[in-house]
Design a protein around this motif. Structure first.
Motif, PDB file in Angstrom:
ATOM      1  N   ASP A 185       0.849  -1.195   0.000  1.00 48.59           N
ATOM      2  CA  ASP A 185       0.000   0.000   0.000  1.00 48.59           C
ATOM      3  C   ASP A 185       0.883   1.243   0.000  1.00 48.59           C
ATOM      4  O   ASP A 185       1.165   1.837   1.048  1.00 48.59           O
ATOM      5  N   VAL A 186       1.313   1.663  -1.174  1.00 53.86           N
ATOM      6  CA  VAL A 186       2.268   2.762  -1.308  1.00 53.86           C
ATOM      7  C   VAL A 186       1.679   4.084  -0.827  1.00 53.86           C
ATOM      8  O   VAL A 186       2.380   4.904  -0.207  1.00 53.86           O
ATOM      9  N   LYS A 187       0.388   4.327  -1.075  1.00 54.38           N
ATOM     10  CA  LYS A 187      -0.228   5.602  -0.669  1.00 54.38           C
ATOM     11  C   LYS A 187      -0.189   5.770   0.852  1.00 54.38           C
ATOM     12  O   LYS A 187       0.135   6.856   1.358  1.00 54.38           O
ATOM     13  N   THR A 188      -0.504   4.719   1.580  1.00 61.74           N
ATOM     14  CA  THR A 188      -0.467   4.810   3.043  1.00 61.74           C
ATOM     15  C   THR A 188       0.963   4.992   3.537  1.00 61.74           C
ATOM     16  O   THR A 188       1.220   5.775   4.461  1.00 61.74           O
ATOM     17  N   ILE A 189       1.900   4.289   2.924  1.00 64.58           N
ATOM     18  CA  ILE A 189       3.309   4.437   3.294  1.00 64.58           C
ATOM     19  C   ILE A 189       3.753   5.882   3.094  1.00 64.58           C
ATOM     20  O   ILE A 189       4.438   6.465   3.957  1.00 64.58           O
ATOM     21  N   ASP A 190       3.361   6.495   1.984  1.00 68.21           N
ATOM     22  CA  ASP A 190       3.725   7.891   1.714  1.00 68.21           C
ATOM     23  C   ASP A 190       3.119   8.830   2.752  1.00 68.21           C
ATOM     24  O   ASP A 190       3.766   9.807   3.168  1.00 68.21           O
ATOM     25  N   ARG A 191       1.887   8.550   3.190  1.00 71.48           N
ATOM     26  CA  ARG A 191       1.258   9.384   4.226  1.00 71.48           C
ATOM     27  C   ARG A 191       2.032   9.261   5.547  1.00 71.48           C
ATOM     28  O   ARG A 191       2.239  10.257   6.243  1.00 71.48           O
ATOM     29  N   HIS A 192       2.415   8.036   5.886  1.00 67.01           N
ATOM     30  CA  HIS A 192       3.212   7.831   7.102  1.00 67.01           C
ATOM     31  C   HIS A 192       4.536   8.599   7.013  1.00 67.01           C
ATOM     32  O   HIS A 192       4.957   9.254   7.972  1.00 67.01           O
ATOM     33  N   ARG A 193       5.186   8.511   5.866  1.00 71.19           N
ATOM     34  CA  ARG A 193       6.483   9.154   5.706  1.00 71.19           C
ATOM     35  C   ARG A 193       6.360  10.674   5.794  1.00 71.19           C
ATOM     36  O   ARG A 193       7.264  11.359   6.287  1.00 71.19           O
TER      37      ARG A 193
END
Length: 217
Positions: A185-193
């Motif tokens: 889930d790249v979108k969630t990872i980007d939000r976390h980052r």
């Protein structure tokens, strides 16, 4: 040490210094820091005939057996808090086969689960414990601090952690893995980052674990 002596009963005693050691005892448990084991074993080797045992996970048996041949290991896989030893698995090793019955009897008086392991195996077990327990606890401490930064209860994750441990009783850890990295889930990872953008060290930890989960799952 006094609690252990109480559990064993009989003529078991506790010594806080070498001068207090009963020289005619059947055996001695060296419950001292790892760095002191060689020195204590050396000091006792000339004074006692009973066997010596150390309780270290990462220290080879040879550290004391090279000074006192009648030596062994009685390693409790525990985090060191006061617990019922019957709930703790013990890992044993002896330098001389003749010591096996004595060490087995002592371990059985303390624990319901005992295993035999070489010094190398015990080191790997200790390393695994550090990664699984000490590192996990550090990550949880980081998470608690993060929650507090956003006015959330620091123990809010406990139900999730309890669920994770319960799942590990039934599944291999890799099969129990979940989360955005596992799902890709790249979108969630980007939000976390993005949240961690100004916390450089925590962002590095997040990226390290995210990439590791991606590679192994």
């Amino acid at each position: 040490a006094r609690e252990l002596a109480r559990q064993l009963g009989g003529s078991v005693s506790v010594a806080g210094t070498l001068d207090e050691v009963e020289t005619e005892a059947t055996g001695y448990i060296l419950a001292v820091p790892d760095d002191a084991l060689a020195e204590v074993a050396e000091a006792l080797s000339a004074r006692v005939k009973g066997y010596l045992l150390h309780c270290s996970g990462a220290t080879p048996l040879e550290v004391i057996s090279s000074r006192h041949p009648r030596s062994g290991v009685l390693y409790p896989l525990s985090r060191g808090r006061v617990v019922d030893t019957k709930e703790v698995p013990f890992y044993l090793e002896v330098a001389q086969e003749a010591l096996t019955p004595s060490l087995t009897g002592l371990a059985q008086a303390l624990a319901e689960e005992i295993h035999w392991a070489s010094s190398e195996q015990r080191l790997i077990l200790h390393l695994g414990a550090v990664i699984a327990c000490n590192f996990s606890n550090h990550l949880i401490a980081i998470s608690e601090h993060l929650l507090q930064q956003y006015d959330l209860p620091p123990k809010a994750l406990l139900p999730l952690l309890d669920e994770m441990i319960d799942k590990l009783h039934r599944l291999p850890a890799q099969a129990a893995q979940s989360g955005p990295a596992r799902r890709g889930d790249v979108k969630t990872i980007d939000r976390h980052r993005a949240v961690l953008a100004d916390q450089e060290e925590l962002l590095r930890i997040y990226d390290l674990f995210t990439e590791s989960i991606r590679r192994t799952n």
